[in-house]
Every structure is written in structure tokens, then in C-alpha cells.
Design a protein around this motif. Sequence first.
Motif, PDB file in Angstrom:
ATOM      1  N   GLY A  36     -14.480  -2.272   1.773  1.00 32.42           N
ATOM      2  CA  GLY A  36     -13.649  -2.003   2.953  1.00 32.42           C
ATOM      3  C   GLY A  36     -12.611  -3.082   3.191  1.00 32.42           C
ATOM      4  N   ALA A  37     -12.281  -3.822   2.128  1.00 34.72           N
ATOM      5  CA  ALA A  37     -11.415  -4.990   2.280  1.00 34.72           C
ATOM      6  C   ALA A  37     -10.169  -4.944   1.410  1.00 34.72           C
ATOM      7  N   ALA A  38     -10.049  -3.934   0.569  1.00 29.79           N
ATOM      8  CA  ALA A  38      -8.902  -3.912  -0.343  1.00 29.79           C
ATOM      9  C   ALA A  38      -8.352  -2.496  -0.513  1.00 29.79           C
ATOM     10  N   LYS A  39      -8.910  -1.707  -1.426  1.00 30.67           N
ATOM     11  CA  LYS A  39      -8.349  -0.387  -1.745  1.00 30.67           C
ATOM     12  C   LYS A  39      -8.218   0.505  -0.514  1.00 30.67           C
ATOM     13  N   ALA A  43      -4.737   1.887   1.178  1.00 29.84           N
ATOM     14  CA  ALA A  43      -4.542   3.330   1.324  1.00 29.84           C
ATOM     15  C   ALA A  43      -4.294   3.718   2.780  1.00 29.84           C
ATOM     16  N   ALA A  44      -5.104   3.214   3.689  1.00 33.88           N
ATOM     17  CA  ALA A  44      -4.957   3.572   5.106  1.00 33.88           C
ATOM     18  C   ALA A  44      -3.626   3.075   5.670  1.00 33.88           C
ATOM     19  N   ALA A  45      -3.236   1.863   5.315  1.00 32.79           N
ATOM     20  CA  ALA A  45      -1.979   1.309   5.832  1.00 32.79           C
ATOM     21  C   ALA A  45      -0.783   2.136   5.357  1.00 32.79           C
ATOM     22  N   HIS A  46      -0.749   2.450   4.079  1.00 31.21           N
ATOM     23  CA  HIS A  46       0.366   3.239   3.561  1.00 31.21           C
ATOM     24  C   HIS A  46       0.313   4.674   4.068  1.00 31.21           C
ATOM     25  N   VAL A  61      -8.166   5.557   8.674  1.00 25.27           N
ATOM     26  CA  VAL A  61      -8.925   4.330   8.889  1.00 25.27           C
ATOM     27  C   VAL A  61      -9.514   3.921   7.543  1.00 25.27           C
ATOM     28  N   ALA A  62      -9.802   2.641   7.416  1.00 25.93           N
ATOM     29  CA  ALA A  62     -10.419   2.095   6.205  1.00 25.93           C
ATOM     30  C   ALA A  62     -11.876   1.778   6.501  1.00 25.93           C
ATOM     31  N   ARG A  63     -12.720   2.079   5.552  1.00 24.44           N
ATOM     32  CA  ARG A  63     -14.150   1.807   5.684  1.00 24.44           C
ATOM     33  C   ARG A  63     -14.689   1.295   4.357  1.00 24.44           C
ATOM     34  N   GLY A  64     -15.892   0.725   4.400  1.00 24.01           N
ATOM     35  CA  GLY A  64     -16.556   0.247   3.192  1.00 24.01           C
ATOM     36  C   GLY A  64     -18.007   0.694   3.160  1.00 24.01           C
ATOM     37  N   THR A  65     -18.544   0.841   1.951  1.00 25.42           N
ATOM     38  CA  THR A  65     -19.961   1.169   1.835  1.00 25.42           C
ATOM     39  C   THR A  65     -20.810  -0.091   2.000  1.00 25.42           C
ATOM     40  N   ALA A 139      -2.750  -1.741  -8.680  1.00 26.19           N
ATOM     41  CA  ALA A 139      -3.624  -1.031  -7.738  1.00 26.19           C
ATOM     42  C   ALA A 139      -2.797  -0.428  -6.614  1.00 26.19           C
ATOM     43  N   ARG A 140      -1.887  -1.202  -6.054  1.00 27.90           N
ATOM     44  CA  ARG A 140      -1.035  -0.719  -4.970  1.00 27.90           C
ATOM     45  C   ARG A 140      -0.227   0.486  -5.422  1.00 27.90           C
TER      46      ARG A 140
END
Length: 161
Positions: A36-39, A43-46, A61-65, A139-140
Motif C-alpha cells: 500500500g506504499a507504491a504501486k 495508480a490512485a493518484a493518477h 483509494v490506495a490499499r495494501g494487503t 513502473a509508473r
Amino acid sequence: MNVFKLLLVAATALAQSASTLPEVNSSTVVFVCEHGAAKSVIAAAHFNRLASQSNLPYRAVARGTKPDDAVAPAVRTGLAADGLDVSTSKPKAVSDEDIARAGRVVSLATDLRETRPSVKPKLLEWDDIPSVSQDYSAARTAIVREVEKLVAKLAAEEKKK
């Protein structure tokens, strides 16, 4: 004075109701990556930028497992270079409620399909995204390309409504 009190009560009620609204709803795309700190943050910001520019009613929103404590510094710096501010973002674990409420869930190389089978009807899987820590630019680029396709698909769906 009574008008002031009435306005104060109304403003307090509005603030309380706004704070109790769920962050995720049927117009939300939940992007999920492992930490929940990168990809998912990229993605959510763009997505939010593009959806807003297209006047779409969707937000992300961005989330992480298994969320990290903070957004990766390279992600903060890279998004800032794109004019996107995530300086106040903090990784958050994806919840069953997020999955249930979301309009769509995008997995960026996670095990959501296996660990949360209820997600399957609304799940998109983007498993071919390069590692952000090894090559932020690649990645971006890959994430933005997928986000652009998703925004175009949602825009087409909105036109049909």
C-alpha cells in the motif's frame, strides 16, 4: 446571537455526518498492492487526476494487503514531480468493507483472488507491473497506461447511462 448558534449547530452536524460517511462506495476504485506504499498509491493518484479531468464521478483509494508504515519516498518524490501530492497519505490495509463497497478493485500483484474470493466479480488484476523499487519510471509508465485504459472504459460506460 441565535443565528450564530444555529449556524454552529448546523456546521457541527454537517462535519459529523461528513466524517461518518464511508471512504469507499460504489463510485470508488480500490487499488491494492502488497504494501500500500507504491504501486497502489501511484495508480490512485493518477486515476484521481484523470477521472477529475474527465469529469467522471469516480475516485480512487490506495490499499495494501500488508501495509507499510509510510508511502515509499521515491513514490512521494516521483508523484510530486507529476504535480501530485501524496505527502499526507499513509498506507492502509484493505478491508472486507472496502471490497464490499467498492465499484471496482484493482489488484497490483496481490493474492486477493485467493484470500478474498468475494472480490472476484469486481476484480481487475494488473500483475505485469515492474517493481517500483527497481525502476520507478518503468513502473509508473505501466501503471499510468493501465489507469488511462480504465478511465477510458469508465468514461464510455458513463456515456451509455
